[in-house]
Design a protein around this motif. Structure first.
Motif, PDB file in Angstrom:
ATOM      1  N   GLN A   1     -21.729  72.242  -1.731  1.00 23.75           N
ATOM      2  CA  GLN A   1     -22.203  72.539  -3.204  1.00 23.75           C
ATOM      3  C   GLN A   1     -21.384  73.871  -3.424  1.00 23.75           C
ATOM      4  N   ALA A   2     -20.979  74.040  -2.220  1.00 21.87           N
ATOM      5  CA  ALA A   2     -19.709  75.443  -2.103  1.00 21.87           C
ATOM      6  C   ALA A   2     -18.247  75.076  -1.473  1.00 21.87           C
ATOM      7  N   GLY A   3     -18.392  74.032  -1.514  1.00 19.28           N
ATOM      8  CA  GLY A   3     -17.657  73.016  -1.429  1.00 19.28           C
ATOM      9  C   GLY A   3     -16.658  72.577  -2.564  1.00 19.28           C
ATOM     10  N   LEU A   4     -17.817  71.899  -3.119  1.00 21.64           N
ATOM     11  CA  LEU A   4     -16.832  71.207  -4.102  1.00 21.64           C
ATOM     12  C   LEU A   4     -16.767  72.459  -5.516  1.00 21.64           C
ATOM     13  N   ALA A   5     -17.123  73.332  -5.434  1.00 26.03           N
ATOM     14  CA  ALA A   5     -16.681  74.341  -6.193  1.00 26.03           C
ATOM     15  C   ALA A   5     -15.530  75.086  -5.717  1.00 26.03           C
ATOM     16  N   ALA A   6     -15.264  74.636  -5.109  1.00 27.36           N
ATOM     17  CA  ALA A   6     -13.390  75.059  -4.373  1.00 27.36           C
ATOM     18  C   ALA A   6     -12.646  73.935  -4.876  1.00 27.36           C
ATOM     19  N   PHE A   7     -13.435  72.386  -3.959  1.00 26.31           N
ATOM     20  CA  PHE A   7     -12.249  71.792  -4.705  1.00 26.31           C
ATOM     21  C   PHE A   7     -11.737  71.458  -5.776  1.00 26.31           C
ATOM     22  N   GLU A   8     -13.048  71.550  -7.029  1.00 22.22           N
ATOM     23  CA  GLU A   8     -12.650  71.518  -8.374  1.00 22.22           C
ATOM     24  C   GLU A   8     -11.958  72.473  -9.091  1.00 22.22           C
TER      25      GLU A   8
ATOM     26  N   GLU B   1     -25.756  66.948   3.101  1.00 29.23           N
ATOM     27  CA  GLU B   1     -26.329  66.187   2.069  1.00 29.23           C
ATOM     28  C   GLU B   1     -25.528  67.135   0.716  1.00 29.23           C
ATOM     29  N   VAL B   2     -25.534  66.147  -0.050  1.00 26.65           N
ATOM     30  CA  VAL B   2     -24.136  66.742  -1.137  1.00 26.65           C
ATOM     31  C   VAL B   2     -25.011  68.121  -2.020  1.00 26.65           C
ATOM     32  N   ASN B   3     -26.151  67.425  -1.760  1.00 24.06           N
ATOM     33  CA  ASN B   3     -26.967  68.831  -3.016  1.00 24.06           C
ATOM     34  C   ASN B   3     -27.288  70.407  -2.284  1.00 24.06           C
ATOM     35  N   HIS B   4     -26.780  70.380  -0.827  1.00 16.37           N
ATOM     36  CA  HIS B   4     -27.100  71.499   0.359  1.00 16.37           C
ATOM     37  C   HIS B   4     -25.722  72.721   0.209  1.00 16.37           C
ATOM     38  N   PRO B   5     -26.544  73.946   0.169  1.00 18.02           N
ATOM     39  CA  PRO B   5     -25.461  75.037  -0.482  1.00 18.02           C
ATOM     40  C   PRO B   5     -23.838  74.839  -0.220  1.00 18.02           C
ATOM     41  N   VAL B   6     -23.486  74.365   1.481  1.00 16.11           N
ATOM     42  CA  VAL B   6     -22.934  74.114   1.769  1.00 16.11           C
ATOM     43  C   VAL B   6     -22.011  73.301   1.401  1.00 16.11           C
TER      44      VAL B   6
ATOM     45  N   CYS C   1     -23.402  77.774   7.204  1.00  6.35           N
ATOM     46  CA  CYS C   1     -24.957  77.618   7.075  1.00  6.35           C
ATOM     47  C   CYS C   1     -25.747  78.407   7.269  1.00  6.35           C
ATOM     48  N   SER C   2     -25.315  79.589   8.505  1.00  9.07           N
ATOM     49  CA  SER C   2     -26.272  80.337   9.509  1.00  9.07           C
ATOM     50  C   SER C   2     -25.659  81.807   8.101  1.00  9.07           C
ATOM     51  N   HIS C   3     -24.577  82.200   7.665  1.00  7.04           N
ATOM     52  CA  HIS C   3     -24.720  82.984   6.738  1.00  7.04           C
ATOM     53  C   HIS C   3     -25.615  83.049   5.813  1.00  7.04           C
ATOM     54  N   MET C   4     -25.030  81.610   5.082  1.00 11.66           N
ATOM     55  CA  MET C   4     -26.348  81.425   4.426  1.00 11.66           C
ATOM     56  C   MET C   4     -27.532  81.365   3.422  1.00 11.66           C
TER      57      MET C   4
END
Length: 337
Positions: free
Chosen positions: A164-171, A157-162, A146-149
C-alpha cells in the motif's frame, strides 16, 4: 485509440524480416508530453521498470537510514540482476543485517541468468534459491520496510502495508490513479498505469534534485545509486548496465519484462517510457538506445550502443546476416527537431 507505431526493425539481407511496434513518451518535469509515439494513454504494466518507484517508501519511511543502507543496497533495490556473485553475496549480507534468511522471501527461486553462476550451481549439484531471483534486491527492500513497520510476513499481498505504501508512491509519481494490478513474475503486485503516467514518474525522478521534500530526496538518492552502480542494476552484457556505463552518469535506465523500458535523465529533467506491443526485449533495447541517442545523452557510435542499436545480426559462425535498428518513424522526432 491511437495504434502502436513501428519502432524497431530487423533486416536479414535485403528483406525486412521482423517489425516491432510500440508506444513511447518523453515527458518533462511539469508532466507534459515532449514527444509521443503511438498512444500515450495506453494502459500497461510497468513490470520491473518501476522498481525505483517501489523503493521510494524504503527511504521515505526512514527504514533505509535505520538499517544503514548505502548506495549499493539502493541500487539492488532497483535491480533486475542476473544472479552473479556480486549480486547474491550482497543480498545475503543485507538479509543478515535484518536477521533473516532466504526463507523470508516470497519471490520464488530462479536460475541465474549469469552463466558462471548458473554453471557453478550445476557443478555443485545445488538448486537455485530465492536469492538468485532477479528481484531479490527489491524483495530485500520490501523486507527492510516490513521490519521497520513491524508488519506481517506476507509482504507481497496487495493489502499489506508495504504494498500500500508502494501504491501511494506509484500514484503520486505517475499522477494517476492505478486502474488495478497484476501479479508480477516475483509474485508481488504490479500496478498498472499509462505510458504517459510511467514517463511522468521518470520525469519526477529526473527533476527530484530541484525539490526539497522527503520523497524527492529519496528519488534523487535512488537515481544516483543506479547511475553509480550499473553493474548491480543488471549485470555484465545487459543493456541497462552497458548503456548506463556508456552514458557515464547522464541517465539511469531500467528494463521491464514484456518490452518495457524507462529512462531518467536528470540533466534534461526528462523521463522516458516505452512499451513494445509484442513484448520483445531486443526491440525495447534498440528503441530506448535510439531515444537516448536522439536526446544526446548516449553516443550512437559507442561500442555499447552498437550492441543494441544498429547492431549486427550474426550467424552461428559469425557471418554478418542482418541488422537490428530503429525505424525512421522513431528517429524522425529528433532529425526534424
Amino acid at each position: 485509440m491511437t495504434q502502436p507505431v513501428p519502432m524497431t526493425e530487423l533486416w536479414r539481407g535485403t528483406i525486412l524480416e521482423s517489425l516491432h511496434l510500440g508506444h513511447a513518451v518523453i515527458c518533462d518535469d511539469s508532466g507534459l508530453i515532449v514527444h509521443a509515439w503511438g498512444d500515450p494513454d495506453v494502459t500497461i504494466y510497468p513490470r520491473s521498470s518501476c522498481k525505483m518507484v517501489q523503493a521510494l517508501p524504503l527511504l521515505t519511511s526512514g527504514a533505509a537510514d535505520k538499517y544503514g543502507l548505502n548506495s549499493e543496497h539502493l541500487a539492488l533495490a532497483c535491480a533486475s540482476h542476473d544472479g552473479a556473485a556480486i549480486h547474491t553475496d550482497r543480498v545475503r549480507a543485507w538479509l543478515s543485517q535484518l536477521d533473516l534468511d532466504e526463507d523470508a522471501f516470497r519471490c520464488g527461486p530462479q536460475e541465474p541468468a549469469n552463466i558462471p553462476a548458473r554453471d557453478g550451481l550445476i557443478r555443485a549439484g545445488v538448486s537455485p534459491c530465492q536469492i538468485h531471483n532477479n528481484c531479490s534486491g527489491k524483495h530485500t527492500g520490501f523486507l527492510t520496510l516490513c521490519s521497520h513497520m513491524g508488519a506481517g510476513p506476507e509482504y507481497v499481498e496487495v493489502n499489506h502495508p508495504v504494498q500500500q505504501a508502494g501504491l501511494a508512491a506509484f500514484e503520486d509519481t505517475t499522477g494517476q490513479s492505478s486502474p488495478g494490478f497484476g501479479i508480477d513474475g516475483c509474485s508481488a503486485p504490479n500496478f498498472a498505469t499509462t505510458v504517459h503516467g510511467l514517463a511522468r514518474a521518470m520525469a519526477y525522478f529526473a527533476s527530484a534534485a530541484d525539490r526539497s521534500d522527503r520523497q524527492s530526496a529519496a528519488a534523487a538518492r535512488l537515481t544516483q545509486a543506479m547511475m553509480q552502480h550499473p553493474d548491480l542494476v543488471a549485470g555484465e552484457g545487459r543493456a541497462c548496465t552497458e548503456l548506463m556505463r556508456a552514458m557515464g552518469g547522464h541517465a539511469a535506465i531500467k528494463t521491464g519484462a514484456e518490452g518495457v523500458y524507462v529512462a531518467i535523465i536528470p540533466e534534461k529533467r526528462l523521463g522516458v517510457a516505452l512499451k513494445i506491443a509484442d513484448g520483445t526485449t531486443r526491440a525495447a533495447e534498440c528503441a530506448i538506445a535510439a531515444i537516448l541517442t536522439g536526446l544526446g545523452v548516449l553516443e550512437a557510435d559507442h561500442p555499447a550502443t552498437r550492441k543494441f542499436m544498429n547492431a549486427p545480426v550474426l550467424s552461428r559462425r559469425g557471418l554478418l546476416a542482418g541488422e537490428i535498428k530503429p525505424t525512421t518513424e522513431l528517429m524522425q522526432a529528433f532529425t526534424s527537431a
